[in-house]
Structures are given as structure tokens and as C-alpha cells.
Write an enzyme that holds these catalytic residues in place. Structure first.
Site, PDB file in Angstrom:
ATOM      1  N   HIS A   1     -43.535  38.390  71.793  1.00  0.00           N
ATOM      2  CA  HIS A   1     -43.352  39.724  72.378  1.00  0.00           C
ATOM      3  C   HIS A   1     -42.113  40.396  71.773  1.00  0.00           C
ATOM      4  O   HIS A   1     -42.131  41.585  71.457  1.00  0.00           O
ATOM      5  CB  HIS A   1     -43.155  39.631  73.898  1.00  0.00           C
TER       6      HIS A   1
ATOM      7  N   LYS B   1     -54.205  38.638  88.206  1.00  0.00           N
ATOM      8  CA  LYS B   1     -53.843  37.475  87.380  1.00  0.00           C
ATOM      9  C   LYS B   1     -52.804  36.670  88.144  1.00  0.00           C
ATOM     10  O   LYS B   1     -51.872  37.240  88.707  1.00  0.00           O
ATOM     11  CB  LYS B   1     -53.183  37.957  86.085  1.00  0.00           C
TER      12      LYS B   1
ATOM     13  N   SER C   1     -47.596  32.969  76.156  1.00  0.00           N
ATOM     14  CA  SER C   1     -46.904  32.693  77.425  1.00  0.00           C
ATOM     15  C   SER C   1     -47.581  31.529  78.151  1.00  0.00           C
ATOM     16  O   SER C   1     -46.922  30.681  78.756  1.00  0.00           O
ATOM     17  CB  SER C   1     -46.944  33.927  78.328  1.00  0.00           C
TER      18      SER C   1
HETATM   19  P1  ADP Z   1     -51.654  40.706  78.728  1.00  0.00           P
HETATM   20  O1  ADP Z   1     -51.826  40.035  80.045  1.00  0.00           O
HETATM   21  O2  ADP Z   1     -51.741  42.197  78.790  1.00  0.00           O
HETATM   22  O3  ADP Z   1     -52.460  40.126  77.589  1.00  0.00           O
HETATM   23  P2  ADP Z   1     -49.348  39.458  77.514  1.00  0.00           P
HETATM   24  O4  ADP Z   1     -47.939  39.491  78.024  1.00  0.00           O
HETATM   25  O5  ADP Z   1     -50.001  38.141  77.411  1.00  0.00           O
HETATM   26  O6  ADP Z   1     -50.111  40.472  78.426  1.00  0.00           O
HETATM   27  O7  ADP Z   1     -49.415  40.152  76.094  1.00  0.00           O
HETATM   28  C1  ADP Z   1     -49.017  41.490  75.879  1.00  0.00           C
HETATM   29  C2  ADP Z   1     -49.352  41.868  74.455  1.00  0.00           C
HETATM   30  O8  ADP Z   1     -48.556  41.118  73.565  1.00  0.00           O
HETATM   31  C3  ADP Z   1     -50.807  41.597  74.061  1.00  0.00           C
HETATM   32  O9  ADP Z   1     -51.236  42.621  73.179  1.00  0.00           O
HETATM   33  C4  ADP Z   1     -50.724  40.279  73.333  1.00  0.00           C
HETATM   34  O10 ADP Z   1     -51.768  40.135  72.397  1.00  0.00           O
HETATM   35  C5  ADP Z   1     -49.379  40.434  72.648  1.00  0.00           C
HETATM   36  N1  ADP Z   1     -48.783  39.139  72.318  1.00  0.00           N
HETATM   37  C6  ADP Z   1     -48.598  38.081  73.134  1.00  0.00           C
HETATM   38  N2  ADP Z   1     -48.050  37.053  72.455  1.00  0.00           N
HETATM   39  C7  ADP Z   1     -47.898  37.479  71.163  1.00  0.00           C
HETATM   40  C8  ADP Z   1     -47.419  36.881  69.951  1.00  0.00           C
HETATM   41  N3  ADP Z   1     -47.032  35.617  69.921  1.00  0.00           N
HETATM   42  N4  ADP Z   1     -47.419  37.624  68.829  1.00  0.00           N
HETATM   43  C9  ADP Z   1     -47.870  38.894  68.856  1.00  0.00           C
HETATM   44  N5  ADP Z   1     -48.345  39.525  69.947  1.00  0.00           N
HETATM   45  C10 ADP Z   1     -48.354  38.832  71.086  1.00  0.00           C
END
Ligand code: ADP
Length: 177
Positions: free
Chosen positions: A27, A51, A143
């Protein structure tokens, strides 16, 4: 509505939404790169009642705010962290944003992101979703896995900041008490 920061009119507002449960180096990397694309980036932490989250909304926002302090963001950009509990497109309109930023890792992210972007553009064709490919070193960070590894006593220092590591340890300690 005009967006003004340091007496300067900001042109392009982007929203980077997510659960951030918790924020990872993946992130962080997207936030840093997005700050070089938009003038004003709103990192929007979703309440996501459907979630099940390890951390409360308040804790997730706090962790993102702490991590922002150590990210090498574009000094010309304004980056702020907020939470939202509405339809994303409504929140994007409130922010006066024209871009939604999302990160894309492997193929597994694609289907969900493709559908979400398609639905969102139908709701408001003036708002584009911009996908940033995960950097090579962040491709495998999620995550969900960070939580699993930490819960089983593994070292997560390559995936999250020191502050988040401490918060994870505290959260899992509380769970086992
Ligand atoms: P959500 O529940 O909306 O998927 P996340 O916090 O898991 O929320 O992810 C938010 C955004 O960040 C999403 O677009 C996800 O694909 C992206 N993301 C999560 N981890 C990574 C990473 N390691 N590299 C690039 N983008 C990421």
C-alpha cells in the site's frame, strides 16, 4: 468546489480506497507513486462492515497516518487520510475527485478489480479508475497473509512498518488472552 492547499488551486484529486487491515509496504508503494500522479491524494479507509477486520476503523486510519509520515511522497502533493462508510462513488464525488487509484498484483486481483471499475464507471463516467501495477518487491504482499503469518508467530518485518508490526503483535496478544 475548488480545492485549495497552501493558497494553490489543486487540479487533480485522486482517491485511493481500501480496507488497509493493516497497511503494508505494498500500500505504501502505491501511495508514494500515486502522489506523483495526482495533486491531492485522499487515502480512503473503508469501514467495510461486511468484511471481518482485525483492526477497528480508527486503528486502521491511525496506522495509515503513521505510515504516511515515513513514505517518500511527492513534496508538491497533498496526501490526506480519511475514512468512509458510503458507496465509494459517493465518497469520490464528495472529494471532488476524478481518479480512483487501485493497485494490481497478480492475476487474482484482476477479476474483482475489473468488475468494480466497470460498475463504477457506469455510475459516474467522469471518474477513471487508474491501476498501478504492484512493484516487483511488493507483488506478493497482502494484508491477509501478513495477518496469518503474524498470528502464527512469523516475522513480518519485510512486509509492514515497525509501527504496524507492534500493532499486529498487540492485536494477536489480545486475541489469545
Ligand atoms: P480492498 O479490501 O479494497 O481490496 P485492500 O486494503 O486489500 O482493500 O487493498 C486496497 C488496494 O491496494 C487494492 O487495489 C489492492 O489491490 C491494492 N494492494 C494491496 N496490496 C498491494 C500490494 N502489495 N501491491 C500493490 N497493490 C496492493
Amino acid at each position: 468546489m475548488k480545492n485549495v492547499f497552501n493558497n494553490k488551486i489543486l487540479k487533480r484529486v485522486g482517491v485511493y480506497p481500501g480496507s488497509f487491515d493493516p497497511i503494508t509496504y505494498g500500500h505504501q508503494d502505491i501511495i508514494k507513486r500515486a502522489s506523483y500522479i495526482v495533486d491531492h491524494l485522499v487515502v480512503a479507509v473503508a469501514k467495510n462492515a461486511d468484511k471481518s477486520q482485525l483492526f477497528t476503523l480508527e486503528d486502521r486510519v491511525n496506522m495509515v497516518r503513521r505510515d504516511i509520515e515515513i513514505i517518500d511522497i511527492d513534496s508538491n502533493a497533498k496526501v490526506e487520510v480519511n475514512s468512509f462508510d458510503t458507496l465509494l462513488m459517493h465518497y469520490v464525488e464528495i472529494c471532488d475527485a476524478s481518479v480512483i487509484i487501485r493497485g494490481l498484483r497478480a492475476v487474482s486481483d484482476f477479476e474483482y478489480e475489473f468488475q468494480m471499475a466497470g460498475m463504477n464507471v457506469k455510475m459516474n463516467p467522469k471518474v477513471e479508475t487508474l491501476f498501478l501495477m504492484a512493484s516487483e518487491q511488493c507483488q506478493f504482499i497482502s494484508s491477509r497473509f501478513v495477518k496469518e503469518i503474524c498470528n502464527l508467530g512469523g516475522d513480518v518485518s519485510s512486509f509492514v512498518s515497525k509501527f504496524v508490526q507492534n500493532e499486529l503483535n498487540k492485536a494477536f496478544m489480545k486475541k489469545t488472552l
